[in-house]
Enzyme design. Sequence first.
Site, PDB file in Angstrom:
ATOM      1  N   TYR A 441       0.826  -1.238   0.000  1.00 26.21           N
ATOM      2  CA  TYR A 441       0.000   0.000   0.000  1.00 26.21           C
ATOM      3  C   TYR A 441       0.845   1.266   0.000  1.00 26.21           C
ATOM      4  O   TYR A 441       2.033   1.222   0.223  1.00 26.21           O
ATOM      5  CB  TYR A 441      -1.099  -0.018   1.050  1.00 26.21           C
ATOM      6  CG  TYR A 441      -0.853  -0.110   2.534  1.00 26.21           C
ATOM      7  CD1 TYR A 441       0.371   0.114   3.120  1.00 26.21           C
ATOM      8  CD2 TYR A 441      -1.943  -0.401   3.368  1.00 26.21           C
ATOM      9  CE1 TYR A 441       0.513   0.037   4.504  1.00 26.21           C
ATOM     10  CE2 TYR A 441      -1.805  -0.474   4.747  1.00 26.21           C
ATOM     11  CZ  TYR A 441      -0.569  -0.253   5.308  1.00 26.21           C
ATOM     12  OH  TYR A 441      -0.427  -0.314   6.656  1.00 26.21           O
ATOM     13  N   GLU A 442       0.199   2.367  -0.346  1.00 24.52           N
ATOM     14  CA  GLU A 442       0.907   3.640  -0.576  1.00 24.52           C
ATOM     15  C   GLU A 442       1.978   3.504  -1.658  1.00 24.52           C
ATOM     16  O   GLU A 442       3.021   4.140  -1.586  1.00 24.52           O
ATOM     17  CB  GLU A 442       1.528   4.179   0.720  1.00 24.52           C
ATOM     18  CG  GLU A 442       0.551   4.473   1.832  1.00 24.52           C
ATOM     19  CD  GLU A 442      -0.489   5.526   1.464  1.00 24.52           C
ATOM     20  OE1 GLU A 442      -0.239   6.333   0.544  1.00 24.52           O
ATOM     21  OE2 GLU A 442      -1.570   5.527   2.079  1.00 24.52           O
ATOM     22  N   GLY A 443       1.682   2.713  -2.678  1.00 23.61           N
ATOM     23  CA  GLY A 443       2.641   2.505  -3.761  1.00 23.61           C
ATOM     24  C   GLY A 443       3.511   1.299  -3.471  1.00 23.61           C
ATOM     25  O   GLY A 443       4.250   1.297  -2.493  1.00 23.61           O
TER      26      GLY A 443
END
Lengths: 596, 596
Positions: A441-443
């Site tokens: 998550y978050e890239g």
Amino acid sequence: MSQYKAPLRDIRFALYDVLDAETRFRQLGFEEAGRETVDAVLDESARFCETVLAPLNAIGDEHGVTHDKASGDVTTPPGFRQAYAQFAEGGWGALGAPVEYGGLGLPHVLGMPLEEMIDAANLAWGNFPLLSHGAANALRLHGEAWQREVFLTKLVSGEWTGTMCLTEPHCGTDLGLLRTRAEPRDDGTHAISGTKIFITAGEHDLTDNIVHLVLARLPDAPAGSKGISLFLVPKFKVARDGSMGERNTLRCGAVEHKMGIHASATCVMNFDGAQGYLIGQPHKGLMAMFTMMNTARLGVGLQGLGLADRAYQNALRYARERLQSRALSGARFPDKPADPIIVQPDVRRMLLTCKALTEGGRVLAYHAGLQIDIADHGATEDERKAADDLVGFLTPIVKACLTEWGVECTYHALQCFGGHGYIREHGMEQLARDARITTLYEGTTGIQALDLMGRKIMQLQGAGLKVFLGMVQAFCAEHAGDAALEEFIAPLREKAGEWQALTLAVGKRAMANPEEVGAAAHDYLFYSGYVALAYWWARSVAAAEASSQSQAFKDAKRETARFYFARILPRTLAHKAAVDAGPGSLLALDEDAFDA
Amino acid sequence: MSQYKAPLRDIRFALYDVLDAETRFRQLGFEEAGRETVDAVLDESARFCETVLAPLNAIGDEHGVTHDKASGDVTTPPGFRQAYAQFAEGGWGALGAPVEYGGLGLPHVLGMPLEEMIDAANLAWGNFPLLSHGAANALRLHGEAWQREVFLTKLVSGEWTGTMCLTEPHCGTDLGLLRTRAEPRDDGTHAISGTKIFITAGEHDLTDNIVHLVLARLPDAPAGSKGISLFLVPKFKVARDGSMGERNTLRCGAVEHKMGIHASATCVMNFDGAQGYLIGQPHKGLMAMFTMMNTARLGVGLQGLGLADRAYQNALRYARERLQSRALSGARFPDKPADPIIVQPDVRRMLLTCKALTEGGRVLAYHAGLQIDIADHGATEDERKAADDLVGFLTPIVKACLTEWGVECTYHALQCFGGHGYIREHGMEQLARDARITTLYEGTTGIQALDLMGRKIMQLQGAGLKVFLGMVQAFCAEHAGDAALEEFIAPLREKAGEWQALTLAVGKRAMANPEEVGAAAHDYLFYSGYVALAYWWARSVAAAEASSQSQAFKDAKRETARFYFARILPRTLAHKAAVDAGPGSLLALDEDAFDA
């Protein structure tokens, strides 16, 4: 159950001895951030995390969140509400927020040990307040005055929480594909309609209201990522005077069943003409969202760090207690039925890997966080610019390395337990499952690598790397004749030169062939992370020697640095070889030929 | 849910084209193992695994096994009983067993693709029949005639299953510490009392009886590992004429709640004066148990392989379907809203890593399995001895590398799914959780490394390595002038020389300091695994070229080999550096100083 003791001594060592935060805070004008205040904040954070959050970690994993299909309500595990109330009451969410909105105005970097401790104590719980920071930042920078007054203050006080609503079923990385619509209404608000997925803390029972920041398209929006706007969409409508109105037309349609962080509410959010407010300029939503995302990315790096530390602590305890076999050179504890497994070199290899990556990673992360304070409050334009370049360069490294190292360390720590690590009751497998989300998550790690290589190195011409290499070179020059550091300075200088040359070489090839960027990205990022960590380990030894820490502490830093240089830094050899190999062997196979 | 298609083409390529199994089987006198028979066995195995076992995999994870505290009974998930009945009826457990006990007498190595497919289809289910082989082997080699008649035939037919009862709460690796007692009775049997943990398939509802092989101490036993005897302890007593008697005094006290393989019954077994029969000589139980363990270790390596393959297949499908962003050098599918992510070099890096480790690992494992047949049936004493040395040398490599690679490949495959990989419904996270056990049971990776370095290299003076290096050198000599293979032969020859030198160097240091063994073990094992795989990749290219496979297949082998040599083999650089570093930085820290 796994245990957690906040690593206050090493946190202070990182802040004060390595990063000289006391002087820095004074220079940056943080009058309130004197040593006594900071120490009190750290002590209280530690107490809250150890005694309130940590005991709820296994309970949260066992219970998970529950979703009521009829109402859309989400119930958090037992104890989560009370813990959140204590968090809000203690003002923990207000630490780094501006005083004008009810914050304490402390340096941003001081939020990092707090986040690390929260994440180590209870990652899933930590996800509820996590995104409030980002939402608050977006409102502070892009919101109207009344929005800041009404929403921002409640996010800072912790009375409400925030979300980031980006992902849709068919688009994650590529937000240009998103379809959620925003129709203008006569009253100046917008009607938001669409489905968002993977919304962390999208619905819960911890606060009276939830402030969603939602990416959507206006009717006249250009296609792709240049046609995305940002909207504030509260769960309950709020008038300009702050009075609460009726329920907005949005609801949680489902919560995901996940590998880990069971107590984190990962929601499918359905917006059905919900009332929203445009934040910032039309079609400029992605820029505003990136403001939030960068802070969030450092935050996720800290999640990896916290889990690695907790896993290490428990593996260390187990390795000291578990009696099995004898040391290879003869019994070390002949009075016991067997030696503790910590005498085994291979167990030590796993423990020292955790120790080296965790303690080194801590300095790496805090240093990046400190740059945010310098970028905001530095005395000169040059200083602020350098800090901003640095934080941009370091963010993908911190996010990717600390999360992958978090996975690696929870892996080693579980392995130290043998078969017992696989059993739920010891809690090690929960740490491993929880850690696994952080690289996604978050890239994802791959997206961080592209951000570093494509944007920070290619587009921005390595501005941040230059600043970092300058620090390394200055350190090497400063300690050129220092016999106590010689064993680290020589290989560090060599690696720094190699790093520079590698960057130039791959950059040159990438100018001719953009596929080089993608082919090199992953290995270039980890190469960079390991060299950066070598620098922080060398500096940690220097800082320890110059400090008033105990001799045992100084020795432990030096021996861990030796381990790092001897056994972890050589990973750069494999990463460099992969970067040098270029895209050829990656691109040769046709899509259809992978299972020819 | 994740899908599974048995990789029959690559299995046949490994057996026939690379390992020349057809000729080998003929030479070894396996008249029944002609190509047609083998092909039919493989086809039927594949069908059973794809259609019966694979669909039960997610169901098993969801339901798990249930334990009734009052009765001690264990219930398997829905469908497991029926699948087991089909397995027994199909005679799948009898494949490699001797004809005299009802087996088919096929080569041992043919059980390997079957095991791989079972594990890929449903690892937890596969654990029920898994240990029957080992138990059958122990009885064949060490049991009395009536025991073979009564118990062995039922294990071969699949009517009953077997277990290995080794571990106790305070002893896993170090079996010398075990406490379970065996008291002789007047009728020649023994009364077995004690608690065993982590007993795979210790209790279940698939068969009418369960044959436990239990390590215990006789009253006059010397302390330590030289005082351990092996006993056969059936769940239901059985008379010498094979007639079933009453329930034996043993029961399952609990089942463990684990990270993965939820449908595998991992039991705490309480023996309370249970009737048991001594198998083999008193105090020689550990030797007999090692017979079972070596086969089981290769089997666990296949578990890693199977999971890696299934994970790869699903990641490949997803990478072809998921549309997100564009290729870095411009849109590849401009008519679609975005390109499939398989155009991204970093996604290809992950996929090709899986492909290279899986297909290469398959040959590595099957080759080791073939040595068991040669060791049993080779024409000359020299040939049998060389094969035996080889399988001893390769077993820890296959076990450790294929399981760690299994973890790595399930990791990459999950990562290809992004956030969706973390959600249960896609099934990728189950593969990752299931894979995690394989590096722990049947001896952790660290124990495999010690077996390789301490026993196979030091004690046995690298006899197996010499045989393997001889194969590599012969291959390099054979293809010395072959332009089509030149790109692989040169680096392979170099690595083989380095391998030999590294072994000599570390061996010499270890003679002086036994701690060198433990310090080098892990990295030496992986160094060896990667060089061995380089050999098998070079040979795979050669075998593909010489085969009647399609051009696309040949190209895929060559390009995957190129990827392997360019981007995976360089991991040896880091492992070699770690071996060279010696024990210094591992042993310097005092036990107390790890958190000084």
